[in-house]
Motif scaffolding. Structure first.
Motif, PDB file in Angstrom:
ATOM      1  N   GLY A 181       1.141  -1.043   0.347  1.00  8.76           N
ATOM      2  CA  GLY A 181      -0.320   0.065  -0.048  1.00  8.76           C
ATOM      3  C   GLY A 181       0.497   1.153   0.039  1.00  8.76           C
ATOM      4  O   GLY A 181       0.051   2.498   0.119  1.00  8.76           O
ATOM      5  N   ASP A 182       2.355   0.946   0.426  1.00 16.29           N
ATOM      6  CA  ASP A 182       3.087   2.101   0.194  1.00 16.29           C
ATOM      7  C   ASP A 182       3.347   2.563  -0.913  1.00 16.29           C
ATOM      8  O   ASP A 182       3.905   2.216  -1.447  1.00 16.29           O
ATOM      9  N   SER A 183       3.934   3.514  -1.340  1.00 13.46           N
ATOM     10  CA  SER A 183       4.812   4.504  -3.044  1.00 13.46           C
ATOM     11  C   SER A 183       6.581   3.965  -2.628  1.00 13.46           C
ATOM     12  O   SER A 183       6.285   3.574  -1.482  1.00 13.46           O
ATOM     13  N   ARG A 184       6.823   3.367  -3.278  1.00 13.46           N
ATOM     14  CA  ARG A 184       8.187   3.654  -3.611  1.00 13.46           C
ATOM     15  C   ARG A 184       9.003   3.842  -2.433  1.00 13.46           C
ATOM     16  O   ARG A 184       9.295   3.633  -1.691  1.00 13.46           O
ATOM     17  N   PHE A 185       8.741   5.160  -2.580  1.00 15.84           N
ATOM     18  CA  PHE A 185       9.098   6.139  -1.991  1.00 15.84           C
ATOM     19  C   PHE A 185       9.154   6.061  -0.092  1.00 15.84           C
ATOM     20  O   PHE A 185      10.022   5.655   1.127  1.00 15.84           O
ATOM     21  N   LEU A 186       8.006   5.573  -0.056  1.00 19.43           N
ATOM     22  CA  LEU A 186       7.259   5.575   1.383  1.00 19.43           C
ATOM     23  C   LEU A 186       7.945   3.937   2.431  1.00 19.43           C
ATOM     24  O   LEU A 186       8.527   3.882   3.265  1.00 19.43           O
ATOM     25  N   SER A 187       8.136   3.409   1.171  1.00 17.79           N
ATOM     26  CA  SER A 187       8.776   1.380   1.375  1.00 17.79           C
ATOM     27  C   SER A 187       9.631   1.947   2.187  1.00 17.79           C
ATOM     28  O   SER A 187      10.315   1.086   2.639  1.00 17.79           O
ATOM     29  N   ASP A 188      10.861   2.305   1.139  1.00 17.19           N
ATOM     30  CA  ASP A 188      12.315   2.573   1.348  1.00 17.19           C
ATOM     31  C   ASP A 188      12.333   3.340   2.520  1.00 17.19           C
ATOM     32  O   ASP A 188      13.210   3.112   3.243  1.00 17.19           O
ATOM     33  N   LEU A 189      11.507   4.147   2.626  1.00 16.87           N
ATOM     34  CA  LEU A 189      11.757   5.085   4.305  1.00 16.87           C
ATOM     35  C   LEU A 189      11.515   4.673   5.406  1.00 16.87           C
ATOM     36  O   LEU A 189      12.511   4.405   5.646  1.00 16.87           O
ATOM     37  N   LEU A 190      10.678   3.217   5.392  1.00 14.39           N
ATOM     38  CA  LEU A 190       9.822   2.282   6.429  1.00 14.39           C
ATOM     39  C   LEU A 190      10.436   1.545   6.870  1.00 14.39           C
ATOM     40  O   LEU A 190       9.999   0.804   7.414  1.00 14.39           O
ATOM     41  N   GLY A 191      11.021   0.821   5.643  1.00 15.96           N
ATOM     42  CA  GLY A 191      11.871  -0.399   5.800  1.00 15.96           C
ATOM     43  C   GLY A 191      10.837  -1.271   5.299  1.00 15.96           C
ATOM     44  O   GLY A 191      11.101  -2.644   6.447  1.00 15.96           O
ATOM     45  N   ASN A 192       9.761  -1.625   4.815  1.00 11.80           N
ATOM     46  CA  ASN A 192       8.672  -2.121   4.495  1.00 11.80           C
ATOM     47  C   ASN A 192       7.878  -2.492   6.381  1.00 11.80           C
ATOM     48  O   ASN A 192       8.338  -2.836   6.576  1.00 11.80           O
ATOM     49  N   ARG A 193       6.946  -2.254   6.114  1.00 10.95           N
ATOM     50  CA  ARG A 193       6.378  -2.118   7.361  1.00 10.95           C
ATOM     51  C   ARG A 193       4.595  -2.610   6.625  1.00 10.95           C
ATOM     52  O   ARG A 193       3.453  -1.730   5.948  1.00 10.95           O
ATOM     53  N   ASN A 194       4.081  -3.038   8.117  1.00  8.73           N
ATOM     54  CA  ASN A 194       2.370  -3.806   7.953  1.00  8.73           C
ATOM     55  C   ASN A 194       1.784  -1.767   8.138  1.00  8.73           C
ATOM     56  O   ASN A 194       2.300  -1.754   9.446  1.00  8.73           O
ATOM     57  N   SER A 195       0.073  -2.246   7.906  1.00  5.59           N
ATOM     58  CA  SER A 195      -0.065  -0.472   8.517  1.00  5.59           C
ATOM     59  C   SER A 195      -1.256  -0.669   8.771  1.00  5.59           C
ATOM     60  O   SER A 195      -2.301  -1.582   8.618  1.00  5.59           O
ATOM     61  N   GLY A 196      -2.317  -0.089   9.699  1.00  4.49           N
ATOM     62  CA  GLY A 196      -4.121   0.004   9.466  1.00  4.49           C
ATOM     63  C   GLY A 196      -4.194   1.556  10.148  1.00  4.49           C
ATOM     64  O   GLY A 196      -3.474   1.988  10.920  1.00  4.49           O
ATOM     65  N   PRO A 197      -5.712   1.476   9.630  1.00  9.17           N
ATOM     66  CA  PRO A 197      -5.909   2.999  11.323  1.00  9.17           C
ATOM     67  C   PRO A 197      -6.173   2.933  11.946  1.00  9.17           C
ATOM     68  O   PRO A 197      -6.360   1.961  12.603  1.00  9.17           O
ATOM     69  N   LEU A 198      -5.364   4.252  12.218  1.00  9.39           N
ATOM     70  CA  LEU A 198      -5.933   4.249  14.287  1.00  9.39           C
ATOM     71  C   LEU A 198      -7.151   4.781  14.480  1.00  9.39           C
ATOM     72  O   LEU A 198      -8.258   5.647  13.647  1.00  9.39           O
ATOM     73  N   ILE A 199      -7.663   5.096  15.599  1.00 11.50           N
ATOM     74  CA  ILE A 199      -8.566   5.776  15.808  1.00 11.50           C
ATOM     75  C   ILE A 199      -8.171   7.071  16.617  1.00 11.50           C
ATOM     76  O   ILE A 199      -7.847   7.325  17.433  1.00 11.50           O
ATOM     77  N   ASP A 200      -8.963   7.880  15.289  1.00 14.72           N
ATOM     78  CA  ASP A 200      -8.435   9.364  16.499  1.00 14.72           C
ATOM     79  C   ASP A 200      -9.641  10.281  16.740  1.00 14.72           C
ATOM     80  O   ASP A 200     -11.418   8.738  17.315  1.00 14.72           O
ATOM     81  N   LYS A 201     -10.250  10.907  18.337  1.00 14.80           N
ATOM     82  CA  LYS A 201     -11.041  10.984  18.486  1.00 14.80           C
ATOM     83  C   LYS A 201     -12.207  11.632  17.864  1.00 14.80           C
ATOM     84  O   LYS A 201     -13.646  10.763  18.269  1.00 14.80           O
ATOM     85  N   ASP A 202     -12.058  12.171  16.449  1.00 12.01           N
ATOM     86  CA  ASP A 202     -13.522  11.921  15.421  1.00 12.01           C
ATOM     87  C   ASP A 202     -13.810  10.476  15.693  1.00 12.01           C
ATOM     88  O   ASP A 202     -15.476  10.671  14.876  1.00 12.01           O
ATOM     89  N   THR A 203     -13.367   9.565  15.226  1.00 13.79           N
ATOM     90  CA  THR A 203     -14.383   8.057  15.020  1.00 13.79           C
ATOM     91  C   THR A 203     -14.689   7.760  15.805  1.00 13.79           C
ATOM     92  O   THR A 203     -15.574   7.031  15.980  1.00 13.79           O
TER      93      THR A 203
END
Length: 359
Positions: A225-247
């Motif tokens: 789900g990441d751009s190549r730049f973001l994958s390189d920057l973060l070193g390949n990571r799994n992810s998911g949406p957080l619960i913010d206050k509105d959620t």
């Protein structure tokens, strides 16, 4: 019976779940104890095709999950049926029959935006759903950056050759939140491995000074789900949406609308995390935080904050700065006491109902 043949449809760009390096997941052999009893298999049907996902029970008739377990962004279609089984262990669900999902709330309008950070939903289960275990609480962030560095665990139902699992066996993994992004997602350390079928798994944390387990978001994506730049920057990571206050506000509003507020005292205590000031504590961090009908622990952080607990008994920690705890009702109807540790309890002891107390 659970009839699962493949993982839930991925988000619009076809993302698969990811094993990053060695597989760090472990099987859950006893699914009848908390928190694993609240982890649920989701049997999904899209136009006659069967899929599988995961969810986490947060109330007698509600579970939190990924939006794409109910909505396929590739075909712009909704699932024709959804059935949830808590604590499934191969063919033996510890709590008996599964429950039908009768309503889906896309908490951040994922079915319209189809955005990664919006991929979170709330299932409402039929009133006939029967479950005798415990439920997970929730943690909401006023500023999602404050989730960075948290120790987390997730568990769900992978469908893969790696685990020889067809979505009937539960696996768990732990790690940390290594980054949050402006689209509302958290990224995990490489030890938090996932595969297809684990979409919608609750991601939870336990505070160092508080034994209450609370879900901070749901798992939804692998590294694709990441751009190549973001994958390189973060070193390949799994992810998911957080619960913010509105959620969070959307979750508790829907739960109260569906089930009323009379059971608030029996549900887990949730947490609301306020914003810390930046630039050596000198800039920002001034929050106005309002709770709900639920029991809540409000940790306001630094800054000058205004806090209104509302509803059930709340625990309020203003943190640094000059803070205001706001109560409704006549002063003479409240008892104010301070114990030896410095905790002040303000209790609504008399007068009409509807006044707000806390500590």
């Amino acid at each position: 019976a659970v009839n699962v043949v493949c993982a839930a449809p991925s988000q619009k760009k076809g993302i698969e779940m990811s094993i990053v390096g060695a597989d760090n997941r472990t099987p859950v052999t006893n699914t009848g104890v908390f928190p694993f009893e609240a982890v649920s298999n989701v049997a999904i049907n899209f136009s006659g095709s069967s899929f599988g996902g995961s969810a986490m029970l947060i109330g007698p008739n509600h579970a939190i999950t990924a939006g794409h377990n109910a909505y396929d962004a590739d075909t712009n279609s909704s699932a024709s049926s959804l059935r949830l089984t808590p604590g499934l262990n191969n063919t033996a669900p510890p709590f008996g029959a599964a429950g039908n999902v009768i309503d889906v709330t896309y908490l951040k309008n994922y079915n319209t935006t189809e955005a990664y950070g919006d991929d979170i939903a709330l299932f409402e289960l039929a009133s006939s759903f029967s479950y005798s275990g415990d439920f997970a609480g929730l943690t909401a962030f006023v500023d999602i950056d404050d989730a960075d560095g948290l120790s987390i665990t997730t568990a769900g139902y992978p469908i893969s050759a790696t685990t020889s699992s067809d979505g009937r066996l539960m696996y768990t993994a732990s790690g940390t939140v290594v980054d949050t992004t402006s689209d509302g997602r958290m990224y995990y350390s490489p030890s938090v491995d996932t595969e297809g079928g684990q979409s919608g798994s609750g991601v939870w944390e336990i505070m160092s000074d508080d034994p209450q387990l609370r879900v901070i978001g749901v798992h939804a994506y692998g590294t694709g789900g990441d751009s190549r730049f973001l994958s390189d920057l973060l070193g390949n990571r799994n992810s998911g949406p957080l619960i913010d206050k509105d959620t969070y506000d959307a979750i508790v509003s829907k739960m109260s609308s569906d089930s009323g507020i009379t059971n608030a005292g029996t549900l887990p205590e949730n947490a609301i995390i306020g914003t810390d000031a930046s630039f050596f504590g000198l800039v920002g961090g001034n929050d106005d935080i309002e709770g709900s009908y639920r029991k809540e622990r409000v940790i306001a952080g630094s800054g000058d904050d205004g806090i209104r607990g509302a509803g059930e008994d709340d625990r309020i920690d203003g943190g640094d700065g000059v803070d205001r705890a706001i109560y409704a009702g006549k002063f003479e109807d409240f008892d104010v006491t301070t114990d030896g540790s410095g905790i002040t309890t303000i209790a609504h002891a008399r007068g009409p109902s509807g006044a707000v107390g806390g500590r």
